[in-house]
Design an enzyme around this catalytic site. Structure first.
Site, short mmCIF file in Angstrom:
data_model
loop_
_atom_site.label_atom_id
_atom_site.label_comp_id
_atom_site.label_asym_id
_atom_site.label_seq_id
_atom_site.Cartn_x
_atom_site.Cartn_y
_atom_site.Cartn_z
N ASP A 1 2.02 -39.56 5.92
CA ASP A 1 2.24 -38.83 6.95
C ASP A 1 2.36 -37.63 7.28
O ASP A 1 4.10 -37.85 7.53
CB ASP A 1 2.05 -38.93 8.48
CG ASP A 1 1.34 -38.64 9.72
OD1 ASP A 1 0.73 -37.45 9.49
OD2 ASP A 1 1.05 -39.21 10.81
N HIS B 1 -10.84 -35.09 7.64
CA HIS B 1 -9.43 -35.09 8.90
C HIS B 1 -8.01 -33.13 8.45
O HIS B 1 -7.77 -32.84 9.65
CB HIS B 1 -8.50 -35.99 9.27
CG HIS B 1 -7.09 -35.61 10.32
ND1 HIS B 1 -7.41 -35.41 12.18
CD2 HIS B 1 -6.10 -35.99 10.24
CE1 HIS B 1 -6.64 -34.96 12.27
NE2 HIS B 1 -5.49 -35.80 11.14
#
Length: 500
Positions: A216, A353
């Site tokens: 991330d 996403h």
């Protein structure tokens, strides 16, 4: 006559007990994430554009590199006492950006502070900061704007008692707790705890990965005057994230310069359910095993493999070497010679996403108005054996896990709220595609204030881009949040403290 900020902090440091110099960083540094600039590099870059990194709170520009972090949400119960201690006792503890860039200048625990609109009101600051989302608070019209079902919210976020938040970051929870005790002692009963959330990087090789397993923070932008851009990394004006700086087009009070709006969200992640969905709906590439086909589906929903490698560059199998190389892992824009960008989903789905929230060349020219700096951290324990066996998340509150989501921007309605409402939750975005992309399969919500409304993203199956794979439950559940203003150190000294 007021001291300058530099002289005030120098005097404050001189009065404090001597602290041991750090020999290891309080931050994490996974290979896949863009490295922070050195103190010398940042000093040179900031001088070129007149950016004062000693005046900017440390969390804003650093990104997703925290090891342990406590979010301590508080209510001000004695504003006079609080303001008197804010300048004299708390300001010397507030960590600037400059301090975090070298190990020997890092504190034992980094401390930042931010205020909600109610918090500023509580200490008598009523200036309009030029952001209606901040003024109204996150709960205002949240079902329409963000799609939240507020029955899932933590009661503290749904109430009116959160005036601010302290952020404590270090490499051990003992350090974090010691800093919290120090702050509470300094404030001497002028605040009470409204809520708290402890975050920490995941263990071992999962450090830097969120609970679904994906690395991330790779796609955070570079900021002019701070970052050295990497290939594929968008370079943006500091005013998109810092009030009153180049690129901020809104009129602000002068004292708000170098502050930033902090969007906080507690996002619960249903990891067992997500993993079960991937297995039950695994793709059917004949050259892959069943497990690899399940991993491929997850990678296409996210837009990156768990390693961080983008599916746009590694469309069928993971490439950990690519993932670990910041010179390559962000160097893509969804265009490929011989492929039509309006129809090609063999590389990256339109609904993925990372594409829904950062469309890159899907805009021409690329969008430079709607960006955030993400600075969150996972919270909660690893998935238990019982949860893995049942494919169901435990209802035990102590086993809840997710992401303490933090986003910084100078305009919430052009930043976080825009990305969620207009891109992630919009089934027709990205516009101009032959097949409507559908809602973001990771963070999108299919209903206005209703949970588990079916979503039908397209493009997840590269062998049939028109195939619809229906998602009947939310894998990410909002547990609430709030909008805050993270002021500069000079604002704390000269405006927010008593006697300023």
């Amino acid at each position: 006559m007021k001291l300058t900020l530099a002289s005030f902090l120098a005097a404050a440091v001189a009065l404090q007990p001597a602290l041991s110099v750090r020999t290891n960083s309080l931050l994490i540094n996974p290979a896949a994430l863009p490295a922070l600039p050195s103190a010398q590099q940042a000093a040179s870059a900031s001088a070129d554009v007149g950016l004062n990194l000693t005046n900017i709170q440390g969390d804003i520009l650093i990104g997703m590199k925290k090891n342990k972090e406590l979010f301590f949400f508080f209510t001000i119960v004695n504003s006079t006492l609080f303001r008197s201690q804010l300048g004299s006792g708390i300001l010397p503890l507030i960590t600037s950006t400059s301090q975090l860039l070298a190990v020997d200048t890092q504190p034992t625990t980094a401390v930042n502070i931010a205020f909600s609109q109610r918090g500023l009101n509580a200490i008598g600051i009523t200036d309009d900061l030029g952001d209606t989302a901040f003024t109204n608070g996150q709960i205002d019209n949240v079902a329409t704007i963000l799609g939240d079902e507020t029955s899932n919210w933590e009661p503290a976020f749904a109430g009116t008692g959160i005036h601010g938040v302290f952020l404590f970051a270090s490499d051990t929870i003992d350090n974090v707790n010691a800093a919290l005790s120090q702050v509470q002692n300094i404030l001497n009963g002028s605040i009470t705890e409204a809520y708290s959330l402890q975050g920490q990087a995941r263990p071992g090789d999962e450090q830097g990965h969120e609970h679904f397993g994906f690395m991330d923070g790779i796609s955070n932008p570079a900021v002019t005057g701070f970052s050295t851009p990497l290939p594929g990394q968008q370079v943006l004006d500091p005013g998109l994230f810092l009030l009153g700086e180049s690129g901020d087009l809104v009129s602000r009070p002068s004292w708000a310069q170098d502050g930033s709006f902090l969007a906080f969200r507690q996002l619960q992640q249903r990891v067992p359910e997500f993993n079960a969905f991937l297995v039950d709906n695994a793709l059917s590439n004949p050259n892959l095993t069943a497990e690899q086909n399940a991993e491929l589906l997850g990678a296409r929903m996210m837009g990156r493999w768990k390693s961080g490698a983008p599916v746009d560059l590694a469309p069928t199998v993971d490439d950990p070497v690519l993932a670990a190389d910041p010179q390559q892992n962000n160097n893509f824009n969804y265009t490929h010679p011989g492929f039509d960008e309006a129809t090609d989903q063999t590389h990256c789905p339109f609904s993925a996403h990372v594409r829904k929230t950062n469309p890159r060349s899907d805009f021409n020219p690329e969008d430079t108005a709607n960006h955030i700096i993400r600075a969150g951290i996972p919270y909660g324990p690893e998935v238990t054996a019982a949860e893995n066996a049942s494919n169901v998340s435990s209802t035990d509150p102590s086993l809840e896990r997710g992401l303490a989501f933090v986003a910084y921007q100078s305009d919430i309605n052009n930043g976080f709220a825009f990305l969620q409402q207009n891109w992630a939750n919009n089934a027709n975005f990205i516009f101009g595609k032959a097949t409507p992309p559908g809602i973001d399969p990771i963070i999108g919500t299919g209903g206005l204030g209703q949970a588990d409304v079916p979503r039908t993203p397209s493009g997840l199956d590269p062998s049939d881009p028109t195939r619809i794979i229906t998602i009947n439950q939310d894998f990410v559940v909002s547990r609430g949040g709030e909008y805050f203003f993270s002021p500069s150190l000079s604002a704390i000294q000269n405006t927010l403290s008593l006697g300023a």
